[in-house]
Motif scaffolding. Structure first.
Motif, PDB file in Angstrom:
ATOM      1  N   PRO A   7      48.172  51.515 122.943  1.00  0.00           N
ATOM      2  CA  PRO A   7      47.701  52.570 123.689  1.00  0.00           C
ATOM      3  C   PRO A   7      48.107  52.376 125.243  1.00  0.00           C
ATOM      4  CG  PRO A   7      45.843  52.058 122.162  1.00  0.00           C
ATOM      5  CD  PRO A   7      46.931  50.961 122.021  1.00  0.00           C
ATOM      6  N   LEU A   8      48.215  50.783 125.680  1.00  0.00           N
ATOM      7  CA  LEU A   8      48.489  50.990 126.969  1.00  0.00           C
ATOM      8  C   LEU A   8      50.014  51.162 127.163  1.00  0.00           C
ATOM      9  CD1 LEU A   8      46.516  47.220 127.589  1.00  0.00           C
ATOM     10  CD2 LEU A   8      45.852  49.668 128.306  1.00  0.00           C
ATOM     11  N   LEU A   9      50.640  50.558 126.402  1.00  0.00           N
ATOM     12  CA  LEU A   9      52.164  50.815 126.690  1.00  0.00           C
ATOM     13  C   LEU A   9      52.582  52.437 126.298  1.00  0.00           C
ATOM     14  CD1 LEU A   9      53.591  47.879 124.525  1.00  0.00           C
ATOM     15  CD2 LEU A   9      53.453  48.212 127.070  1.00  0.00           C
ATOM     16  N   LEU A  10      51.792  53.082 125.553  1.00  0.00           N
ATOM     17  CA  LEU A  10      52.148  54.536 125.145  1.00  0.00           C
ATOM     18  C   LEU A  10      51.262  55.404 125.878  1.00  0.00           C
ATOM     19  CD1 LEU A  10      52.561  53.988 121.290  1.00  0.00           C
ATOM     20  CD2 LEU A  10      54.447  54.001 122.979  1.00  0.00           C
ATOM     21  N   HIS A  11      50.459  55.328 126.814  1.00  0.00           N
ATOM     22  CA  HIS A  11      49.434  56.111 127.361  1.00  0.00           C
ATOM     23  C   HIS A  11      50.234  57.107 128.123  1.00  0.00           C
ATOM     24  CE1 HIS A  11      50.868  53.907 131.190  1.00  0.00           C
ATOM     25  NE2 HIS A  11      50.348  55.147 131.954  1.00  0.00           N
ATOM     26  N   GLY A  12      51.450  56.969 128.590  1.00  0.00           N
ATOM     27  CA  GLY A  12      52.162  58.269 129.160  1.00  0.00           C
ATOM     28  C   GLY A  12      52.294  59.587 128.104  1.00  0.00           C
ATOM     29  N   TRP A  13      52.677  59.060 126.846  1.00  0.00           N
ATOM     30  CA  TRP A  13      53.083  60.009 125.753  1.00  0.00           C
ATOM     31  C   TRP A  13      51.801  60.472 125.188  1.00  0.00           C
ATOM     32  CZ3 TRP A  13      56.996  56.407 123.281  1.00  0.00           C
ATOM     33  CH2 TRP A  13      58.186  56.468 123.946  1.00  0.00           C
ATOM     34  N   LEU A  14      50.672  59.654 125.413  1.00  0.00           N
ATOM     35  CA  LEU A  14      49.537  59.937 124.495  1.00  0.00           C
ATOM     36  C   LEU A  14      48.630  60.939 125.533  1.00  0.00           C
ATOM     37  CD1 LEU A  14      48.277  56.647 123.218  1.00  0.00           C
ATOM     38  CD2 LEU A  14      49.211  58.494 121.975  1.00  0.00           C
ATOM     39  N   ASN A  15      48.948  60.703 126.836  1.00  0.00           N
ATOM     40  CA  ASN A  15      47.968  61.605 127.871  1.00  0.00           C
ATOM     41  C   ASN A  15      48.574  63.168 127.618  1.00  0.00           C
ATOM     42  OD1 ASN A  15      46.595  59.809 129.049  1.00  0.00           O
ATOM     43  ND2 ASN A  15      47.906  59.207 130.582  1.00  0.00           N
ATOM     44  N   SER A  75      44.994  59.057 124.715  1.00  0.00           N
ATOM     45  CA  SER A  75      44.767  57.781 125.353  1.00  0.00           C
ATOM     46  C   SER A  75      43.539  57.241 125.507  1.00  0.00           C
ATOM     47  CB  SER A  75      45.956  57.513 126.437  1.00  0.00           C
ATOM     48  OG  SER A  75      45.487  58.087 127.553  1.00  0.00           O
ATOM     49  N   TYR A  76      42.704  58.293 126.061  1.00  0.00           N
ATOM     50  CA  TYR A  76      41.329  58.017 126.392  1.00  0.00           C
ATOM     51  C   TYR A  76      40.476  57.504 124.895  1.00  0.00           C
ATOM     52  CZ  TYR A  76      36.383  58.787 127.137  1.00  0.00           C
ATOM     53  OH  TYR A  76      34.866  58.663 126.846  1.00  0.00           O
ATOM     54  N   TRP A  77      41.002  58.455 124.112  1.00  0.00           N
ATOM     55  CA  TRP A  77      40.307  58.118 122.744  1.00  0.00           C
ATOM     56  C   TRP A  77      40.624  56.838 122.172  1.00  0.00           C
ATOM     57  CZ3 TRP A  77      35.972  60.895 122.220  1.00  0.00           C
ATOM     58  CH2 TRP A  77      36.014  62.238 122.575  1.00  0.00           C
ATOM     59  N   PHE A  78      41.703  56.601 122.205  1.00  0.00           N
ATOM     60  CA  PHE A  78      42.517  55.320 121.549  1.00  0.00           C
ATOM     61  C   PHE A  78      41.583  54.200 122.432  1.00  0.00           C
ATOM     62  CE2 PHE A  78      46.419  57.365 119.811  1.00  0.00           C
ATOM     63  CZ  PHE A  78      45.867  57.474 118.460  1.00  0.00           C
ATOM     64  N   ALA A  79      41.798  54.102 123.460  1.00  0.00           N
ATOM     65  CA  ALA A  79      41.227  52.987 124.461  1.00  0.00           C
ATOM     66  C   ALA A  79      39.682  52.790 124.312  1.00  0.00           C
ATOM     67  CB  ALA A  79      41.586  53.286 125.863  1.00  0.00           C
ATOM     68  N   GLY A  80      39.055  54.036 124.132  1.00  0.00           N
ATOM     69  CA  GLY A  80      37.594  54.142 124.356  1.00  0.00           C
ATOM     70  C   GLY A  80      36.959  53.762 122.878  1.00  0.00           C
ATOM     71  N   GLN A  81      37.606  54.448 122.078  1.00  0.00           N
ATOM     72  CA  GLN A  81      36.930  54.554 120.534  1.00  0.00           C
ATOM     73  C   GLN A  81      37.772  53.794 119.697  1.00  0.00           C
ATOM     74  OE1 GLN A  81      33.928  55.876 120.879  1.00  0.00           O
ATOM     75  NE2 GLN A  81      34.038  56.463 122.828  1.00  0.00           N
ATOM     76  N   GLY A  82      38.878  54.269 119.546  1.00  0.00           N
ATOM     77  CA  GLY A  82      39.948  53.831 118.564  1.00  0.00           C
ATOM     78  C   GLY A  82      39.891  52.383 118.306  1.00  0.00           C
ATOM     79  N   SER A  83      40.264  51.812 119.409  1.00  0.00           N
ATOM     80  CA  SER A  83      40.694  50.325 119.190  1.00  0.00           C
ATOM     81  C   SER A  83      39.210  49.687 118.889  1.00  0.00           C
ATOM     82  CB  SER A  83      40.985  49.824 120.456  1.00  0.00           C
ATOM     83  OG  SER A  83      40.075  49.768 121.751  1.00  0.00           O
ATOM     84  N   LEU A  84      38.088  49.711 119.410  1.00  0.00           N
ATOM     85  CA  LEU A  84      36.830  49.152 119.054  1.00  0.00           C
ATOM     86  C   LEU A  84      36.840  49.592 117.620  1.00  0.00           C
ATOM     87  CD1 LEU A  84      34.568  50.528 121.711  1.00  0.00           C
ATOM     88  CD2 LEU A  84      35.447  48.157 121.385  1.00  0.00           C
ATOM     89  N   ALA A  85      36.966  50.774 116.965  1.00  0.00           N
ATOM     90  CA  ALA A  85      36.783  50.849 115.379  1.00  0.00           C
ATOM     91  C   ALA A  85      37.838  49.992 114.769  1.00  0.00           C
ATOM     92  CB  ALA A  85      37.070  52.489 115.144  1.00  0.00           C
TER      93      ALA A  85
END
Length: 90
Positions: free
Chosen positions: A37-45, A55-65
């Motif tokens: 998510p850090l590398l792809l945040h431009g596309w994910l935004n 990118s917020y959902w991946f960083a804040g929720q998805g990676s923890l899950a």
């Protein structure tokens, strides 16, 4: 206190090989979930869900899950591997 089970060197080597291979797989998946998510945040935004970029959902929720799922997968797989080699705890 439980006694350690005696296993021959060949079995011990196979067990360690499978354990280390699986551990490396888990580590690679963890790294991808952390850095992806850090590398792809431009596309994910570019995609917005409920007012927040993906990118917020991946960083804040998805990676923890994903981390929790990796822990559960590791525990289940190692229990199966222990049973396969007769090293399970009583």
């Amino acid at each position: 206190m439980a006694q350690a089970k005696e296993i021959d060197q060949k079995t011990r080597d196979r067990y360690w090989e499978e354990t280390s291979r699986f551990t490396w797989k888990i580590l690679v998946l963890w790294f991808v979930a952390w850095v992806g998510p850090l590398l792809l945040h431009g596309w994910l935004n570019a995609v917005v869900i409920l007012g927040f970029p993906v990118s917020y959902w991946f960083a804040g929720q998805g990676s923890l899950a994903i981390f929790v799922l990796l822990i559960v997968w590791y525990a289940v797989h190692m229990n199966k591997l222990d049973h396969q080699y007769g090293l399970q705890e009583d």
